[in-house]
Enzyme design. Structure first.
Site, PDB file in Angstrom:
ATOM      1  N   LYS A  51       1.185  -1.196   0.029  1.00  0.00           N
ATOM      2  CA  LYS A  51       0.131  -0.077   0.117  1.00  0.00           C
ATOM      3  C   LYS A  51       0.865   1.163   0.076  1.00  0.00           C
ATOM      4  O   LYS A  51       0.720   2.213  -0.768  1.00  0.00           O
ATOM      5  CB  LYS A  51      -0.908   0.268   1.352  1.00  0.00           C
ATOM      6  CG  LYS A  51      -2.014  -1.078   1.023  1.00  0.00           C
ATOM      7  CD  LYS A  51      -2.870  -1.376   2.201  1.00  0.00           C
ATOM      8  CE  LYS A  51      -3.649  -2.370   2.043  1.00  0.00           C
ATOM      9  NZ  LYS A  51      -4.600  -2.798   3.345  1.00  0.00           N
ATOM     10  N   GLN A  95      -4.740  -1.748   9.821  1.00  0.00           N
ATOM     11  CA  GLN A  95      -4.740  -2.906   9.059  1.00  0.00           C
ATOM     12  C   GLN A  95      -5.361  -4.206  10.018  1.00  0.00           C
ATOM     13  O   GLN A  95      -4.952  -4.298  11.378  1.00  0.00           O
ATOM     14  CB  GLN A  95      -3.151  -3.415   8.448  1.00  0.00           C
ATOM     15  CG  GLN A  95      -2.987  -4.484   7.763  1.00  0.00           C
ATOM     16  CD  GLN A  95      -3.401  -4.579   6.381  1.00  0.00           C
ATOM     17  OE1 GLN A  95      -3.741  -3.297   5.759  1.00  0.00           O
ATOM     18  NE2 GLN A  95      -3.993  -5.801   5.918  1.00  0.00           N
ATOM     19  N   ASP A 118     -10.950   3.414   4.650  1.00  0.00           N
ATOM     20  CA  ASP A 118     -11.179   1.755   4.662  1.00  0.00           C
ATOM     21  C   ASP A 118     -12.723   1.735   4.837  1.00  0.00           C
ATOM     22  O   ASP A 118     -13.210   0.458   4.532  1.00  0.00           O
ATOM     23  CB  ASP A 118     -10.623   1.176   6.014  1.00  0.00           C
ATOM     24  CG  ASP A 118      -9.614  -0.062   5.668  1.00  0.00           C
ATOM     25  OD1 ASP A 118      -9.300  -0.285   4.273  1.00  0.00           O
ATOM     26  OD2 ASP A 118      -9.211  -0.518   6.454  1.00  0.00           O
TER      27      ASP A 118
HETATM   28  N1  GUN Z   1      -6.912  -6.960   5.849  1.00  0.00           N
HETATM   29  C1  GUN Z   1      -7.199  -7.562   4.599  1.00  0.00           C
HETATM   30  N2  GUN Z   1      -7.720  -6.592   3.648  1.00  0.00           N
HETATM   31  C2  GUN Z   1      -7.816  -5.615   4.506  1.00  0.00           C
HETATM   32  C3  GUN Z   1      -8.611  -4.273   4.212  1.00  0.00           C
HETATM   33  O1  GUN Z   1      -9.237  -4.035   2.964  1.00  0.00           O
HETATM   34  N3  GUN Z   1      -8.466  -3.286   5.169  1.00  0.00           N
HETATM   35  C4  GUN Z   1      -7.687  -3.393   6.260  1.00  0.00           C
HETATM   36  N4  GUN Z   1      -7.828  -2.570   7.214  1.00  0.00           N
HETATM   37  N5  GUN Z   1      -7.086  -4.624   6.675  1.00  0.00           N
HETATM   38  C5  GUN Z   1      -7.375  -5.765   5.775  1.00  0.00           C
END
Ligand code: GUN
Length: 281
Positions: A51, A95, A118
């Site tokens: 990311k 995350q 998110d």
């Molecule tokens: N872990 C796996 N996919 C995601 C996501 O889209 N957002 C977050 N915050 N954690 C994740």
């Protein structure tokens, strides 16, 4: 059968994101995404790195806050509070998964909804239910975007979603209902999965079970979206038995190179729109 090329579509979106960043920079606004990683879950470490790297490519600043796995809930909430109050921060991504013992709902409730790139805070999930899609969770948003890009009709169409998770199944179901699809949601407790999947004109698999979807579970000419990212013997495999299903599907996403790149593109898009709306430097 035609492949849905998530890499190509996401590249196009990245071009639009870069243009958006350029416009913001001209107004002296410099979008910044703050990521919060707790512990050392290898997949999470990799996701956060990816990311950050993609942010930099698009001209978005990114700062990761890496906390130890035994951090207290209060310390985590304190960090979120500081990020909420920092005008230089436009997006906050915590995350998942978080270590056991941390109340995920309390954490997501603490994030300023305007910075919740998110789309997992109760305000943004509630907005989605009301049909306001201004901040939607990245993977479900990416799936809809790729289907719309390919011209797949959703109105009145039988869509089967294999997931009822908060990251995928629930927001995706709301996005589909907002587009007037007839949605069936299946999950680990569903009695006869194949009975449902065989009815799907659009089948979206996100159960986290390698090769769960076999050829006899897919109807002729279905559109198949594979959200699975399972590691099997060091290889990334989807929830769909791709080789067996590909000739039955009219459109199908590969793993890797399907939904994955779309998720990151949507995260960057959400960060740029958060910065536009917040308008802070
Ligand atoms: N872990 C796996 N996919 C995601 C996501 O889209 N957002 C977050 N915050 N954690 C994740």
């Amino acid at each position: 059968m035609k492949l849905i090329d998530g890499r190509r579509i996401s590249k196009e979106i990245m071009g639009e994101v870069k243009a958006g960043v350029g416009k913001l920079n001209a107004r002296d606004i410099h979008p910044l995404l703050a990521t919060v990683l707790v512990g050392e879950n290898p997949a999470s470490v990799l996701y956060v790195e990816m990311k950050s790297k993609t942010c930099v490519e698009a001209g978005i600043k990114s700062k990761n806050h890496h906390l130890p796995f035994d951090v207290s809930e209060e310390e985590l909430l304190d960090l979120i509070n500081r990020l909420n109050n920092n005008p230089a921060v436009h997006g906050i991504l915590v995350q998942l998964p978080l270590p056991e013992g941390i109340d995920v709902n309390r954490v997501f409730r603490a994030i300023n909804p305007g910075k919740d790139v998110d789309g997992l805070s109760p305000v943004n999930l509630g907005n989605l239910m009301l049909g306001d899609e201004s901040m939607v969770s990245c993977t479900p948003k990416g799936i809809i975007r790729m289907l719309e890009y390919e011209g797949v009709k959703l109105e009145g169409v039988e869509v089967v979603v294999v997931s009822h998770s908060i990251l995928i199944g629930k927001p995706l179901t709301l996005l589909l209902l907002n587009r007037n699809s007839t949605v069936t949601v299946c999950h680990v407790h569903t009695r006869d999965l194949a009975e449902h999947t065989r009815r799907a004109e659009v089948l979206i698999a996100a159960a986290g079970v390698p090769h769960l979807i076999k050829k006899d579970m897919v109807t002729e000419d279905a559109v198949v979206v594979d959200v699975g990212t399972n590691r099997v013997d060091g290889k990334l495999v989807g929830d769909v038995d791709f080789e067996a299903v590909k000739d039955r599907a009219s459109l199908i996403t590969p793993v890797p190179g399907g939904v994955g790149p779309m998720t990151i593109a949507m995260l960057l898009e959400n960060t740029v729109s958060a910065a536009e709306r917040l308008g802070s430097k």
